[in-house]
Design an enzyme around this catalytic site. Structure first.
Site, PDB file in Angstrom:
ATOM      1  N   PHE A   1       0.817  -1.221   0.000  1.00  0.00           N
ATOM      2  CA  PHE A   1       0.000   0.000   0.000  1.00  0.00           C
ATOM      3  C   PHE A   1       0.847   1.266   0.000  1.00  0.00           C
ATOM      4  O   PHE A   1       0.389   2.339  -0.408  1.00  0.00           O
ATOM      5  CB  PHE A   1      -0.963  -0.010   1.190  1.00  0.00           C
ATOM      6  CG  PHE A   1      -0.387   0.501   2.482  1.00  0.00           C
ATOM      7  CD1 PHE A   1      -0.515   1.842   2.839  1.00  0.00           C
ATOM      8  CD2 PHE A   1       0.264  -0.353   3.360  1.00  0.00           C
ATOM      9  CE1 PHE A   1       0.009   2.316   4.037  1.00  0.00           C
ATOM     10  CE2 PHE A   1       0.782   0.108   4.553  1.00  0.00           C
ATOM     11  CZ  PHE A   1       0.658   1.454   4.896  1.00  0.00           C
ATOM     12  N   LYS A   2       2.105   1.169   0.449  1.00  0.00           N
ATOM     13  CA  LYS A   2       2.949   2.359   0.500  1.00  0.00           C
ATOM     14  C   LYS A   2       3.142   2.995  -0.876  1.00  0.00           C
ATOM     15  O   LYS A   2       3.404   4.191  -0.989  1.00  0.00           O
ATOM     16  CB  LYS A   2       4.316   2.008   1.102  1.00  0.00           C
ATOM     17  CG  LYS A   2       4.265   1.348   2.482  1.00  0.00           C
ATOM     18  CD  LYS A   2       3.802   2.311   3.549  1.00  0.00           C
ATOM     19  CE  LYS A   2       3.713   1.639   4.912  1.00  0.00           C
ATOM     20  NZ  LYS A   2       4.982   1.348   5.540  1.00  0.00           N
ATOM     21  N   ASP A   3       3.008   2.186  -1.945  1.00  0.00           N
ATOM     22  CA  ASP A   3       3.163   2.733  -3.298  1.00  0.00           C
ATOM     23  C   ASP A   3       2.121   3.816  -3.604  1.00  0.00           C
ATOM     24  O   ASP A   3       2.388   4.724  -4.396  1.00  0.00           O
ATOM     25  CB  ASP A   3       3.017   1.624  -4.347  1.00  0.00           C
ATOM     26  CG  ASP A   3       4.184   0.654  -4.344  1.00  0.00           C
ATOM     27  OD1 ASP A   3       5.328   1.086  -4.143  1.00  0.00           O
ATOM     28  OD2 ASP A   3       3.941  -0.556  -4.544  1.00  0.00           O
TER      29      ASP A   3
END
Length: 466
Positions: free
Chosen positions: A109-111
């Site tokens: 999810f950090k992307d």
């Protein structure tokens, strides 16, 4: 839109300056002078927007010093490599829906925020003719997402601290296999909190910070938080019918409190959110805080290595932004809380604890290794869907807070391939890896090992910074 510090020692400044600062000069975190407000008419007008267009619209409420057409170009570029759905919603068993946040280049999810951050950092630096040395800490996914977003950028170097032996083999390979000259991986003897403390110590040394143009990409960087706000709006728009004001609840696997803080901001902006459910693993300092009002971080030796390693965090840096709101935006009380923590090893807001759920809608729960295995197995048997261990923490805790008529959306954290050993333990399945992933796992790795020592880190940065 102007931004101030949670500790009161920063003059209001625009988004672009906040973006490059990381920590505020007084050691606090940047927050908006006031949150932008969104109406029901705004929400309905946003329903037809693509994800990049919605991102430009929502981020534009914060980044008012950046022309909207420039934001639109940056968000289009940021999400160009994602599949058409970008953030799909997938129903699973028990009335839960997964919000698919792991379609980006590093399968986490950090992307979602980091790809935008790479675009906007480059934009601001080129406009001002500046360079930036990004100093960050990772418990697993932030590092790879940051490095893949910033690799090869001429005006940026990345120095990423990670805890030795505390990440999955896949997470290590995603970071350490990169050979770009502007990427520097540093494995620190200790746990994530030790890495984070080193980042804060150097960021708090204003002379060193200015001399070496240090910035941050951890979720202390407000651009990360604002970019993550977008997918709360996106998910609400797809989980509800047009013309209604239906409340939904979100469950968020939480370590550093950045992801759920974005939901807290979205709710404060006017998004109809009933509950924000914080899911912790065995390092459940945040669960204890939201159940009791007592915040008692653990020492490094007491921070457990778990099968959801990205949440192996005992001191959540973004909690300060929530405390700022809890105490009525009084910087003196924020500073006082940290003084109590330094003196006593804890701070106590037990008298305010009822407000956590009643006023802010935040509740919490803990998941264990056994829970993760059972949840991965149950979801797989019911739906054929394979979820990663962090998402499993979220699903396990979410089940306790499902309400009739209120959609429960669980934020997916990562693709299961990043944690293949736990998946095999849970369901006996060996996951398939693409040729590209197999090549990455077999590639030579480049990393510098370092003691938990600020002077050693200063010396390394001095030698390699732009």
């Amino acid at each position: 839109m102007q931004f101030i510090s949670t500790r009161g020692g920063m003059q209001p400044q625009p988004f672009s300056e906040t973006l490059l600062e990381g920590l505020a000069p007084d050691g606090g975190l940047a927050v908006p002078v006031e949150l932008p407000r969104v109406t029901a008419d705004d929400l309905e007008a946003w329903r037809p927007l693509s994800y990049p267009a919605l991102a430009a619209t929502v981020i534009g409420l914060f980044a008012t010093d950046i022309p909207r057409e420039d934001l639109a170009r940056m968000t289009a570029d940021a999400y160009a490599g994602f599949p058409d759905g970008i953030v799909p919603l997938r129903p699973i068993d028990g009335g839960l829906t997964l919000v698919g946040l792991s379609e980006g280049p590093t399968l986490a999810f950090k992307d979602m925020a980091m790809q935008f951050l790479g675009q906007v950092l480059e934009y601001v630096l080129e406009k001002d003719g500046r360079v930036l040395n990004v100093l960050g800490a990772t418990s697993g996914d932030t590092g790879s997402a940051a490095e893949h977003a910033l690799r090869g950028k001429e005006r940026i170097s990345v120095f990423m601290l990670s805890p030795q032996g505390r990440m999955s083999p896949f997470q290590r390979a995603q970071m350490y296999s990169l050979q770009d000259e502007n990427v520097h991986n540093i494995a620190v003897e200790g746990v994530f909190d030790d890495c984070q403390n080193l980042v804060k110590e150097l960021a708090g040394d204003l002379e060193f910070k200015r001399a070496h143009s240090l910035g941050a990409v951890n979720s202390i960087n407000l651009a990360r938080i604002t970019a993550q706000v977008v997918y709360y709006f996106w998910a609400w728009l797809r989980a509800t019918d047009a013309g209604g004001a239906t409340e939904v609840s979100f469950t968020v696997p939480s370590g550093n409190f950045g992801n759920i803080l974005s939901g807290f901001f979205a709710k404060g902006m006017g998004l109809p959110v009933r509950r924000l459910v914080l899911a912790a693993n065995e390092n459940n300092v945040l669960d204890e805080f939201f159940r009791t009002g007592v915040y008692r971080p653990r020492a490094a030796a007491q921070t457990l290595a778990t099968s959801s390693p990205s949440m192996d965090i005992s001191k959540a840096s973004n909690l300060e932004r929530f405390i700022f709101e809890l105490v009525g935006r009084d910087p003196k009380r924020v500073v006082g809380a940290w003084a109590d923590l330094d003196a006593q090893g804890l701070f106590d807001f037990s008298s305010e604890q009822p407000r956590f759920a009643e006023e802010f809608g935040i509740v919490s729960g803990t998941s264990t290794h056994a829970d993760r295995l059972a949840t991965i197995r149950a979801v797989y048997e019911a739906t054929g869907e394979i979820i990663d261990p962090h998402t499993a923490d979220g699903v396990k805790v979410a089940r306790s807070y499902v309400e009739d008529g209120v959609p429960m959306l669980v934020l997916e954290t990562a693709k299961p391939q990043k944690f293949a050993e736990t998946i095999t333990e849970a369901i006996g399945v060996d996951l398939d890896f693409s040729p590209e992933l197999r090549e990455m796992l077999a590639a030579p790795q480049r990393v510098t090992e370092m003691p938990d020592d600020a002077q050693a880190l200063r010396a390394f940065l001095s030698r390699h910074a732009l």
